[in-house]
Design an enzyme around this catalytic site. Sequence first.
Site, PDB file in Angstrom:
ATOM      1  N   LYS A 219       0.842  -1.199   0.000  1.00 43.89           N
ATOM      2  CA  LYS A 219       0.000   0.000   0.000  1.00 43.89           C
ATOM      3  C   LYS A 219       0.875   1.247   0.000  1.00 43.89           C
ATOM      4  CE  LYS A 219      -1.807   2.646   3.091  1.00 43.89           C
ATOM      5  NZ  LYS A 219      -1.867   3.946   2.326  1.00 43.89           N
TER       6      LYS A 219
ATOM      7  N   GLU B  24       9.556   0.907  11.140  1.00 42.02           N
ATOM      8  CA  GLU B  24      10.558   1.979  11.081  1.00 42.02           C
ATOM      9  C   GLU B  24       9.791   3.263  11.287  1.00 42.02           C
ATOM     10  OE1 GLU B  24      12.231   5.065  10.336  1.00 42.02           O
ATOM     11  OE2 GLU B  24      12.291   4.535   8.202  1.00 42.02           O
TER      12      GLU B  24
ATOM     13  N   CYS C 293      13.088  10.599   8.384  1.00 41.48           N
ATOM     14  CA  CYS C 293      13.188  10.137   9.776  1.00 41.48           C
ATOM     15  C   CYS C 293      14.624  10.179  10.283  1.00 41.48           C
ATOM     16  CB  CYS C 293      12.657   8.712   9.898  1.00 41.48           C
ATOM     17  SG  CYS C 293      10.891   8.564   9.572  1.00 41.48           S
TER      18      CYS C 293
ATOM     19  N   GLU D 171       9.203  15.323  16.540  1.00 44.86           N
ATOM     20  CA  GLU D 171       9.711  15.225  15.168  1.00 44.86           C
ATOM     21  C   GLU D 171       9.020  16.266  14.294  1.00 44.86           C
ATOM     22  OE1 GLU D 171      10.904  11.738  12.040  1.00 44.86           O
ATOM     23  OE2 GLU D 171       8.939  11.572  13.011  1.00 44.86           O
TER      24      GLU D 171
END
Length: 452
Positions: free
Chosen positions: A154, A229, A263, A355
């Site tokens: 996906k 992750e 990331c 983040e």
Amino acid sequence: MVTTEVVNPATEKVVATVELADLAATDAAVDRAVRASESWRAMAPGDRARLLRRFAEAVDADLGELARLEVENSGHTLGNARWEAGNVRDVLHFAAGMPERLSGRQIPVAGGLDVTFHEPLGVVGVIVPWNFPMPIAAWGFAPALAAGNAVVLKPAELTPLTALRLAELARAAGIPDDVFQVLPGKGSVVGERFVTHPAVRKVVFTGSTEVGKRIMAGCAEQVKRVTLELGGKSANIVFADADLERAAATAPYGVFDNAGQDCCARSRILLQRSVFDRFLELFEPAVRGVQVGDPGADGTEMGPLISAAHRERVAGFVTPGEVAFTGDCPSGPGYWYPPTVVLPTSPTARVLTEEVFGPVVTVQPFEDEADALRLANDTEYGLSGSIWTNDLGRALRVSRGVAAGNLSVNSHSSVRYWTPFGGFKQSGLGRELGPDAALAFTETKNVFLATE
């Protein structure tokens, strides 16, 4: 039929309309994958390897088109998009060496012979984010296919175009029908069904820690395997004995690459106090020199953010009075945000603890190694980071002390397809890439044959 419009983030123009899979289409795709996995796992390892090499060759022949699609769909710079397409090719070539080397062991026992086999799981669901649509997809599907699994993938709703193209290339290369399927759709529909469908035996997810926790909890209901992750808040630690000119010149590319939507971005620069002012003097022209603009033009170093909503989110982290300096960015159509350097006044500021996922970097001073480690580890994340020093002993001590899965000394590189990749703490679970990547998509079966 439900569709979505794909928008170019540099122009805000619609570039494609894509049909979204619903629950019924997802179930049908998984059912087809179950059937396809039986013949794929039974295929001779050498034949599976040859098909993966053909897939790699098809990607290599299509690098230009894949890069064009990524520039148009994701706003990646042309240079980055070419690298990303090349990474897919390289990961496939590397994975093609795995089927013939995925061997078990013979274990000495009394009364017989004991051997182990690495059996494929069956069907693997791969959920891909919008920030690096091509390489992250390949990190999931390539080793899974090498191990003998079928894959349903996906892509993110915002960036489905290169995944769809990769599915076409797989079929053209001879990968059997339904062994590798791409299902554009909503995470709440397709992604959620990967989690709940009993025939999907593993979910590989890259994305936010918040969503990763929900996926892990859902998979736990079926004791389903996961590789996650997730987020990052990586530190770039610069000691006084480092090559300051090189550290400052390269620091923008450790955080502003892909407009900071990474990331692994070194979004916290930690500077030894004695060189704090000198580093900032060197860093400012490097930041102002970052070329932000048309991602399709050669020489552009940073493109737009992915959407207007994401640009608003990034801006919400920045307090104007704490901005030390910024770079430039276009003012016309497109989701632009300038490279921004922040000197936080509070150790609990959101820009330091959360983040940002945009072209924003904070700068803090530290006193010594112990203080540097305290600051570097003062986060719930632990994905990546950099250490700048010319002292080998210090490099090793600090590398062992930083709680992160991927560290570079005098470098900002995090990913090499031949080495493991993954995070500590809330940055994830499991490892991708590297020589053992295929093992993460297998079960170990033990067989004892009695000789007495």
